[in-house]
Design a protein around this motif. Sequence first.
Motif, PDB file in Angstrom:
ATOM      1  N   ASN A   1      -6.539  -0.668  -7.091  1.00 55.35           N
ATOM      2  CA  ASN A   1      -6.551  -1.405  -5.826  1.00 55.35           C
ATOM      3  C   ASN A   1      -6.621  -2.909  -6.050  1.00 55.35           C
ATOM      4  O   ASN A   1      -6.064  -3.690  -5.275  1.00 55.35           O
ATOM      5  CB  ASN A   1      -7.730  -0.948  -4.963  1.00 55.35           C
TER       6      ASN A   1
ATOM      7  N   ALA B   1       0.808  -1.216   0.000  1.00 50.84           N
ATOM      8  CA  ALA B   1       0.000   0.000   0.000  1.00 50.84           C
ATOM      9  C   ALA B   1       0.841   1.265   0.000  1.00 50.84           C
ATOM     10  O   ALA B   1       0.373   2.320  -0.458  1.00 50.84           O
ATOM     11  CB  ALA B   1      -0.930  -0.003   1.213  1.00 50.84           C
TER      12      ALA B   1
ATOM     13  N   GLY C   1       2.758   0.786  -4.804  1.00 50.08           N
ATOM     14  CA  GLY C   1       1.737   1.546  -4.102  1.00 50.08           C
ATOM     15  C   GLY C   1       1.388   2.864  -4.756  1.00 50.08           C
ATOM     16  O   GLY C   1       0.788   3.720  -4.108  1.00 50.08           O
ATOM     17  N   GLY C   2       1.748   3.052  -6.018  1.00 50.72           N
ATOM     18  CA  GLY C   2       1.422   4.288  -6.708  1.00 50.72           C
ATOM     19  C   GLY C   2      -0.081   4.472  -6.853  1.00 50.72           C
ATOM     20  O   GLY C   2      -0.836   3.497  -6.968  1.00 50.72           O
ATOM     21  N   ARG C   3      -0.510   5.732  -6.852  1.00 53.74           N
ATOM     22  CA  ARG C   3      -1.937   6.010  -6.979  1.00 53.74           C
ATOM     23  C   ARG C   3      -2.477   5.529  -8.322  1.00 53.74           C
ATOM     24  O   ARG C   3      -3.678   5.269  -8.445  1.00 53.74           O
ATOM     25  CB  ARG C   3      -2.182   7.510  -6.824  1.00 53.74           C
ATOM     26  N   GLY C   4      -1.616   5.428  -9.316  1.00 64.71           N
ATOM     27  CA  GLY C   4      -2.080   4.968 -10.617  1.00 64.71           C
ATOM     28  C   GLY C   4      -2.308   3.478 -10.693  1.00 64.71           C
ATOM     29  O   GLY C   4      -2.886   2.993 -11.681  1.00 64.71           O
TER      30      GLY C   4
ATOM     31  N   ARG D   1      -3.131  -4.105  -6.662  1.00 66.31           N
ATOM     32  CA  ARG D   1      -2.360  -4.126  -5.409  1.00 66.31           C
ATOM     33  C   ARG D   1      -2.725  -5.341  -4.567  1.00 66.31           C
ATOM     34  O   ARG D   1      -1.848  -6.034  -4.047  1.00 66.31           O
ATOM     35  CB  ARG D   1      -2.634  -2.857  -4.606  1.00 66.31           C
TER      36      ARG D   1
ATOM     37  N   THR E   1      -0.196  16.103 -13.358  1.00 64.42           N
ATOM     38  CA  THR E   1      -0.524  14.990 -12.466  1.00 64.42           C
ATOM     39  C   THR E   1       0.700  14.099 -12.281  1.00 64.42           C
ATOM     40  O   THR E   1       1.291  13.636 -13.256  1.00 64.42           O
ATOM     41  CB  THR E   1      -1.684  14.163 -13.029  1.00 64.42           C
ATOM     42  N   ASP E   2       1.064  13.881 -11.033  1.00 59.46           N
ATOM     43  CA  ASP E   2       2.198  13.022 -10.706  1.00 59.46           C
ATOM     44  C   ASP E   2       1.762  11.565 -10.823  1.00 59.46           C
ATOM     45  O   ASP E   2       0.808  11.142 -10.157  1.00 59.46           O
ATOM     46  CB  ASP E   2       2.684  13.304  -9.282  1.00 59.46           C
TER      47      ASP E   2
ATOM     48  N   ARG F   1       2.121   9.692  -7.179  1.00 59.95           N
ATOM     49  CA  ARG F   1       1.264  10.089  -6.058  1.00 59.95           C
ATOM     50  C   ARG F   1      -0.186  10.310  -6.451  1.00 59.95           C
ATOM     51  O   ARG F   1      -1.060  10.317  -5.601  1.00 59.95           O
ATOM     52  CB  ARG F   1       1.807  11.377  -5.427  1.00 59.95           C
ATOM     53  N   GLY F   2      -0.428  10.515  -7.750  1.00 63.82           N
ATOM     54  CA  GLY F   2      -1.792  10.761  -8.185  1.00 63.82           C
ATOM     55  C   GLY F   2      -2.286  12.151  -7.855  1.00 63.82           C
ATOM     56  O   GLY F   2      -3.485  12.412  -7.906  1.00 63.82           O
ATOM     57  N   THR F   3      -1.391  13.059  -7.524  1.00 64.48           N
ATOM     58  CA  THR F   3      -1.754  14.437  -7.202  1.00 64.48           C
ATOM     59  C   THR F   3      -1.018  15.379  -8.151  1.00 64.48           C
ATOM     60  O   THR F   3      -0.133  14.958  -8.909  1.00 64.48           O
ATOM     61  CB  THR F   3      -1.379  14.773  -5.754  1.00 64.48           C
TER      62      THR F   3
END
Length: 258
Positions: free
Chosen positions: A42, A30, A36-39, A45, A117-118, A121-123
Motif C-alpha cells: 500500500n 487502487a 493495483g496488484g495485491r502484491g 501504491r 497464489t495469483d 489478485r493475491g488469491t
Amino acid sequence: MNGGIMGLEMLGQAYHMVLWPLLRTTSFVAIAPILGGRGVPNRIRLTVAMGLTLLLVAVLPAPPELEVFSANWWLTALQQVVIGLAIGFIFLFAFEAVALGAEAISAASGLSFAQITDPLRGTSSGVLASFMTVIVMLIFLAMDGHLRLIDALATSFRLFPVGAELPSGEQLMVWLTFSAIIFTGAAQVALPVLTALLAANLALGLVSRAAPALNLFAIGFPATLLLVLLAMWAWLPAITQPLGALFNDTIAVATQGA
C-alpha cells in the motif's frame, strides 16, 4: 493580517488543485492492473499516486473553487473516484479475459485442481491462470502498457474535467458494453487449446468404442495433460497478436472515452 489571509487563500487554492487529481489518481491506482496488484504494498501504491498527482497538477488547469463540504464539493469528490475506478476497470478487463480463458482450459483439461497464489489478485487460482497472468503482464509491459496507463489517466482530465458532470448514461453504457471483452478475449485465448482438447476427447471416445477392454481412464488423463502442454507450447508464440489487439482496444476505449 492581510499577509496571513493571503497565505490562507493560497493554501486553500493549492489544497483544491492537489485534492481532485489525488482522488482520481488514488482510485485509479487502487484498481488498475500491475499498479493495483495485491502484491504491491500500500505504501508503494500511495507513493505512486502522490507522484503522479504532483506531475498532473503541474499541467492541469486550475479547478473550480468549491466550498468545502458543500453538496457540489461532495459530488466533485464522487466524480473523481468514479472516473478513476472506471478507467482502472477498463484495463482490468483485458487481464480478466486472459485469466478466464486460462480457467476454461484448466477446467477442460483437469488442471483446475492445481491451485497457486495469483500474483495479480493475491488469491488462489489455477496454476495455468497464474502462469498466463504472468505472461500477459510481461506482454503488457513490453508494449509500454504502464506508460499507456498513465497516459489514459492524464487524458481522462481532458475528457472529464474536474467540476464537470459525471459521465453520461451513454458513456457508462459504452463502458459496460466493453466489459463483454472479458468473454470475447477469453475465447480468443482458450479456443485453440480447447479445440485440440475436443479433438483428443473425440479420439479417445472412438478408441473406447473400438476397444472397450482398454482402460482409457488410466491413460486419458495423462494424455490430456500432455496434449494441453504441447498445445500451449505451440500457441504461446502466436498469442501476442490477439493480446496486442485486446490491449489496443482497451487503450482506445480508455483514452478516447468511446
